[in-house]
Scaffold this motif. Structure first.
Motif, PDB file in Angstrom:
ATOM      1  N   LEU A  10      51.645 135.459 182.539  1.00  0.00           N
ATOM      2  CA  LEU A  10      53.210 135.173 182.780  1.00  0.00           C
ATOM      3  C   LEU A  10      54.217 135.206 182.337  1.00  0.00           C
ATOM      4  O   LEU A  10      55.254 135.345 183.554  1.00  0.00           O
ATOM      5  CB  LEU A  10      52.928 133.255 182.559  1.00  0.00           C
ATOM      6  N   THR A  11      54.460 136.187 180.619  1.00  0.00           N
ATOM      7  CA  THR A  11      55.396 136.489 180.783  1.00  0.00           C
ATOM      8  C   THR A  11      55.579 137.771 181.100  1.00  0.00           C
ATOM      9  O   THR A  11      57.016 138.127 181.512  1.00  0.00           O
ATOM     10  CB  THR A  11      55.041 137.143 178.759  1.00  0.00           C
ATOM     11  N   ALA A  13      54.310 138.846 184.540  1.00  0.00           N
ATOM     12  CA  ALA A  13      55.594 138.706 185.393  1.00  0.00           C
ATOM     13  C   ALA A  13      56.682 137.977 185.775  1.00  0.00           C
ATOM     14  O   ALA A  13      56.810 138.513 186.418  1.00  0.00           O
ATOM     15  CB  ALA A  13      54.392 137.047 186.625  1.00  0.00           C
ATOM     16  N   ALA A  14      56.869 137.644 184.551  1.00  0.00           N
ATOM     17  CA  ALA A  14      58.476 137.038 184.519  1.00  0.00           C
ATOM     18  C   ALA A  14      59.316 138.189 184.654  1.00  0.00           C
ATOM     19  O   ALA A  14      60.588 138.426 184.369  1.00  0.00           O
ATOM     20  CB  ALA A  14      59.201 136.203 183.069  1.00  0.00           C
ATOM     21  N   CYS A  17      59.270 140.308 187.054  1.00  0.00           N
ATOM     22  CA  CYS A  17      61.254 139.962 188.115  1.00  0.00           C
ATOM     23  C   CYS A  17      62.210 140.122 187.796  1.00  0.00           C
ATOM     24  O   CYS A  17      62.691 140.796 188.235  1.00  0.00           O
ATOM     25  CB  CYS A  17      60.017 138.787 188.417  1.00  0.00           C
ATOM     26  N   ALA A  18      61.978 140.064 186.503  1.00  0.00           N
ATOM     27  CA  ALA A  18      63.804 140.351 186.185  1.00  0.00           C
ATOM     28  C   ALA A  18      63.959 141.341 185.807  1.00  0.00           C
ATOM     29  O   ALA A  18      65.204 141.749 185.829  1.00  0.00           O
ATOM     30  CB  ALA A  18      63.333 139.911 183.869  1.00  0.00           C
TER      31      ALA A  18
END
Length: 115
Positions: A10-11, A13-14, A17-18
């Motif tokens: 999740l980190t 992926a975040a 995206c950022a």
């Protein structure tokens, strides 16, 4: 163990995206940045000498490189040389060619300076 792998995923992926969002925002800002730079007054960049080097250095060109007058005395030339070389030395990331030209300017002016 599984929860750690999910958290890492999740980190990542975040972060992706950022990064994508930041890249797209920069692309949209590019024309505005170019327009802002063009609208700046030309005097904002006039403190720097524009022009290349000639094959044989003139006294005027040497004085411009060191930031002194063409009739500077022998005391001001080494001070100006040291100040410029501290900023442009190849050991500190400067160009060897520029450093050679700064040394050439110093040698030329010291040879013609008033005592």
């Amino acid at each position: 163990m599984a929860s750690t792998m999910i958290a890492i995923g999740l980190t990542i992926a975040a972060a992706g995206c950022a990064g994508r969002y930041a890249f797209q925002a920069m692309k949209k800002m590019e024309p505005q940045v170019k327009q802002a730079l063009q609208s700046l007054p030309k005097s904002a960049f006039s403190g720097y000498y524009r022009g290349g080097f000639e094959p044989k250095m003139t006294k005027r060109k040497a004085a411009l490189i060191l930031g002194v007058t063409p009739t500077a005395n022998k005391g001001k030339i080494p001070e100006a040389h040291k100040r410029i070389m501290l900023l442009n030395h190849p050991d500190k990331g400067g160009s060897p060619y520029i450093a050679a030209k700064i040394n050439e300017a110093k040698d030329l002016l010291e040879g013609q300076a008033k005592k």
